[in-house]
Design a protein around this motif. Sequence first.
Motif, PDB file in Angstrom:
ATOM      1  N   LEU A 199      -9.349  18.538  -5.965  1.00 62.91           N
ATOM      2  CA  LEU A 199      -7.932  18.170  -6.053  1.00 62.91           C
ATOM      3  C   LEU A 199      -7.284  18.152  -4.674  1.00 62.91           C
ATOM      4  O   LEU A 199      -6.464  17.274  -4.370  1.00 62.91           O
ATOM      5  CB  LEU A 199      -7.186  19.130  -6.978  1.00 62.91           C
ATOM      6  CG  LEU A 199      -7.520  19.008  -8.455  1.00 62.91           C
ATOM      7  CD1 LEU A 199      -6.847  20.118  -9.254  1.00 62.91           C
ATOM      8  CD2 LEU A 199      -7.119  17.642  -8.986  1.00 62.91           C
ATOM      9  N   TYR A 200      -7.655  19.095  -3.826  1.00 64.11           N
ATOM     10  CA  TYR A 200      -7.136  19.133  -2.459  1.00 64.11           C
ATOM     11  C   TYR A 200      -7.556  17.875  -1.704  1.00 64.11           C
ATOM     12  O   TYR A 200      -6.747  17.253  -1.020  1.00 64.11           O
ATOM     13  CB  TYR A 200      -7.643  20.387  -1.741  1.00 64.11           C
ATOM     14  CG  TYR A 200      -7.198  20.463  -0.303  1.00 64.11           C
ATOM     15  CD1 TYR A 200      -5.960  20.991   0.027  1.00 64.11           C
ATOM     16  CD2 TYR A 200      -8.000  19.992   0.733  1.00 64.11           C
ATOM     17  CE1 TYR A 200      -5.539  21.057   1.340  1.00 64.11           C
ATOM     18  CE2 TYR A 200      -7.597  20.058   2.040  1.00 64.11           C
ATOM     19  CZ  TYR A 200      -6.362  20.596   2.343  1.00 64.11           C
ATOM     20  OH  TYR A 200      -5.952  20.641   3.647  1.00 64.11           O
ATOM     21  N   GLU A 201      -8.823  17.496  -1.831  1.00 69.74           N
ATOM     22  CA  GLU A 201      -9.307  16.305  -1.122  1.00 69.74           C
ATOM     23  C   GLU A 201      -8.701  15.023  -1.668  1.00 69.74           C
ATOM     24  O   GLU A 201      -8.553  14.050  -0.927  1.00 69.74           O
ATOM     25  CB  GLU A 201     -10.832  16.253  -1.171  1.00 69.74           C
ATOM     26  CG  GLU A 201     -11.419  17.408  -0.398  1.00 69.74           C
ATOM     27  CD  GLU A 201     -12.679  17.058   0.325  1.00 69.74           C
ATOM     28  OE1 GLU A 201     -13.062  15.883   0.333  1.00 69.74           O
ATOM     29  OE2 GLU A 201     -13.261  17.979   0.889  1.00 69.74           O
ATOM     30  N   LEU A 202      -8.351  15.004  -2.949  1.00 71.30           N
ATOM     31  CA  LEU A 202      -7.667  13.835  -3.501  1.00 71.30           C
ATOM     32  C   LEU A 202      -6.273  13.687  -2.918  1.00 71.30           C
ATOM     33  O   LEU A 202      -5.826  12.583  -2.622  1.00 71.30           O
ATOM     34  CB  LEU A 202      -7.563  13.943  -5.025  1.00 71.30           C
ATOM     35  CG  LEU A 202      -8.767  13.491  -5.818  1.00 71.30           C
ATOM     36  CD1 LEU A 202      -8.571  13.801  -7.290  1.00 71.30           C
ATOM     37  CD2 LEU A 202      -9.019  12.015  -5.617  1.00 71.30           C
ATOM     38  N   LYS A 203      -5.579  14.810  -2.781  1.00 76.53           N
ATOM     39  CA  LYS A 203      -4.208  14.758  -2.262  1.00 76.53           C
ATOM     40  C   LYS A 203      -4.178  14.585  -0.749  1.00 76.53           C
ATOM     41  O   LYS A 203      -3.384  13.808  -0.232  1.00 76.53           O
ATOM     42  CB  LYS A 203      -3.449  16.025  -2.655  1.00 76.53           C
ATOM     43  CG  LYS A 203      -2.022  16.030  -2.145  1.00 76.53           C
ATOM     44  CD  LYS A 203      -1.210  17.114  -2.747  1.00 76.53           C
ATOM     45  CE  LYS A 203       0.146  17.223  -2.113  1.00 76.53           C
ATOM     46  NZ  LYS A 203       1.100  16.287  -2.570  1.00 76.53           N
ATOM     47  N   TYR A 204      -5.013  15.310  -0.035  1.00 73.18           N
ATOM     48  CA  TYR A 204      -5.005  15.291   1.429  1.00 73.18           C
ATOM     49  C   TYR A 204      -6.272  14.617   1.931  1.00 73.18           C
ATOM     50  O   TYR A 204      -7.300  15.262   2.135  1.00 73.18           O
ATOM     51  CB  TYR A 204      -4.900  16.716   1.985  1.00 73.18           C
ATOM     52  CG  TYR A 204      -3.625  17.407   1.597  1.00 73.18           C
ATOM     53  CD1 TYR A 204      -2.423  17.032   2.165  1.00 73.18           C
ATOM     54  CD2 TYR A 204      -3.621  18.419   0.649  1.00 73.18           C
ATOM     55  CE1 TYR A 204      -1.237  17.656   1.817  1.00 73.18           C
ATOM     56  CE2 TYR A 204      -2.440  19.049   0.297  1.00 73.18           C
ATOM     57  CZ  TYR A 204      -1.256  18.667   0.884  1.00 73.18           C
ATOM     58  OH  TYR A 204      -0.094  19.277   0.527  1.00 73.18           O
ATOM     59  N   ASN A 205      -6.191  13.317   2.147  1.00 68.86           N
ATOM     60  CA  ASN A 205      -7.344  12.570   2.660  1.00 68.86           C
ATOM     61  C   ASN A 205      -6.870  11.594   3.725  1.00 68.86           C
ATOM     62  O   ASN A 205      -5.689  11.241   3.776  1.00 68.86           O
ATOM     63  CB  ASN A 205      -8.090  11.864   1.521  1.00 68.86           C
ATOM     64  CG  ASN A 205      -7.251  10.827   0.839  1.00 68.86           C
ATOM     65  OD1 ASN A 205      -6.953   9.801   1.428  1.00 68.86           O
ATOM     66  ND2 ASN A 205      -6.880  11.075  -0.410  1.00 68.86           N
ATOM     67  N   PRO A 206      -7.767  11.149   4.599  1.00 74.44           N
ATOM     68  CA  PRO A 206      -7.356  10.278   5.700  1.00 74.44           C
ATOM     69  C   PRO A 206      -6.820   8.925   5.246  1.00 74.44           C
ATOM     70  O   PRO A 206      -6.021   8.311   5.950  1.00 74.44           O
ATOM     71  CB  PRO A 206      -8.619  10.113   6.539  1.00 74.44           C
ATOM     72  CG  PRO A 206      -9.723  10.681   5.766  1.00 74.44           C
ATOM     73  CD  PRO A 206      -9.163  11.540   4.693  1.00 74.44           C
ATOM     74  N   PHE A 207      -7.214   8.461   4.077  1.00 72.25           N
ATOM     75  CA  PHE A 207      -6.711   7.180   3.585  1.00 72.25           C
ATOM     76  C   PHE A 207      -5.231   7.293   3.204  1.00 72.25           C
ATOM     77  O   PHE A 207      -4.476   6.341   3.321  1.00 72.25           O
ATOM     78  CB  PHE A 207      -7.528   6.706   2.382  1.00 72.25           C
ATOM     79  CG  PHE A 207      -8.994   6.683   2.648  1.00 72.25           C
ATOM     80  CD1 PHE A 207      -9.532   5.779   3.558  1.00 72.25           C
ATOM     81  CD2 PHE A 207      -9.842   7.572   2.023  1.00 72.25           C
ATOM     82  CE1 PHE A 207     -10.898   5.762   3.828  1.00 72.25           C
ATOM     83  CE2 PHE A 207     -11.207   7.560   2.283  1.00 72.25           C
ATOM     84  CZ  PHE A 207     -11.725   6.661   3.189  1.00 72.25           C
ATOM     85  N   GLU A 208      -4.831   8.465   2.774  1.00 74.92           N
ATOM     86  CA  GLU A 208      -3.443   8.715   2.398  1.00 74.92           C
ATOM     87  C   GLU A 208      -2.578   9.014   3.618  1.00 74.92           C
ATOM     88  O   GLU A 208      -1.454   8.542   3.731  1.00 74.92           O
ATOM     89  CB  GLU A 208      -3.391   9.890   1.417  1.00 74.92           C
ATOM     90  CG  GLU A 208      -2.020  10.226   0.903  1.00 74.92           C
ATOM     91  CD  GLU A 208      -1.493   9.232  -0.107  1.00 74.92           C
ATOM     92  OE1 GLU A 208      -0.261   9.119  -0.202  1.00 74.92           O
ATOM     93  OE2 GLU A 208      -2.286   8.578  -0.789  1.00 74.92           O
ATOM     94  N   TYR A 209      -3.098   9.816   4.545  1.00 76.61           N
ATOM     95  CA  TYR A 209      -2.296  10.282   5.674  1.00 76.61           C
ATOM     96  C   TYR A 209      -2.541   9.531   6.975  1.00 76.61           C
ATOM     97  O   TYR A 209      -1.838   9.764   7.955  1.00 76.61           O
ATOM     98  CB  TYR A 209      -2.486  11.795   5.871  1.00 76.61           C
ATOM     99  CG  TYR A 209      -1.683  12.571   4.846  1.00 76.61           C
ATOM    100  CD1 TYR A 209      -0.348  12.832   5.052  1.00 76.61           C
ATOM    101  CD2 TYR A 209      -2.266  13.013   3.660  1.00 76.61           C
ATOM    102  CE1 TYR A 209       0.407  13.512   4.118  1.00 76.61           C
ATOM    103  CE2 TYR A 209      -1.528  13.695   2.713  1.00 76.61           C
ATOM    104  CZ  TYR A 209      -0.195  13.941   2.952  1.00 76.61           C
ATOM    105  OH  TYR A 209       0.551  14.604   2.020  1.00 76.61           O
ATOM    106  N   GLY A 210      -3.505   8.635   7.015  1.00 71.49           N
ATOM    107  CA  GLY A 210      -3.708   7.799   8.198  1.00 71.49           C
ATOM    108  C   GLY A 210      -2.474   6.979   8.545  1.00 71.49           C
ATOM    109  O   GLY A 210      -2.078   6.914   9.718  1.00 71.49           O
ATOM    110  N   PRO A 211      -1.806   6.360   7.545  1.00 72.15           N
ATOM    111  CA  PRO A 211      -0.577   5.617   7.855  1.00 72.15           C
ATOM    112  C   PRO A 211       0.545   6.484   8.425  1.00 72.15           C
ATOM    113  O   PRO A 211       1.400   5.990   9.159  1.00 72.15           O
ATOM    114  CB  PRO A 211      -0.186   5.017   6.508  1.00 72.15           C
ATOM    115  CG  PRO A 211      -1.471   4.876   5.776  1.00 72.15           C
ATOM    116  CD  PRO A 211      -2.279   6.076   6.185  1.00 72.15           C
TER     117      PRO A 211
END
Length: 150
Positions: free
Chosen positions: A8-20
């Motif tokens: 669940l942590y990796e789903l929420k905090y991942n580079p695809f989400e936070y790269g932008p």
Amino acid sequence: MSSIVDALYELKYNPFEYGPFIASFYTCLEDSENNLLLAQLVIPLCSHHIYSHKLFNSNKRSSIWSVFNDRTKLYDLQERIDGFQALTEQCIQYCLINDWLSVNELQLSLEKCDEVDSTFTFQKSAEKLGRLFSGHSVVEIYAFLGVKPR
């Protein structure tokens, strides 16, 4: 049970989400030397439950002193910086691979790539954080926030 929490942590905090978020921040940050050190502040501040809203609602007259006026709410910022360190590094790599950002080795800074159209969704809170930090040195920002770069 811990594997479910990790997933669940990796789903929420991942580079695809936070790269932008990283790309939006550096797109709006004016040129400054050693701005690579500011990358580790972006995700902890833009994902903070209080300051993400304050950043989003800030305007042109806002300053780092008005947005971060109650620094007692930043009591966990150093822990958040340390916790998001690996994610920040992955996001920078993701931005470099997608040609959203480039590295200026002489100034130790990240810069937006001009020759490629941006294909990421701009994140308002990260853009406004970049504008707030523009005109301030890296040392001044870290001293104001009361944290140490790692």
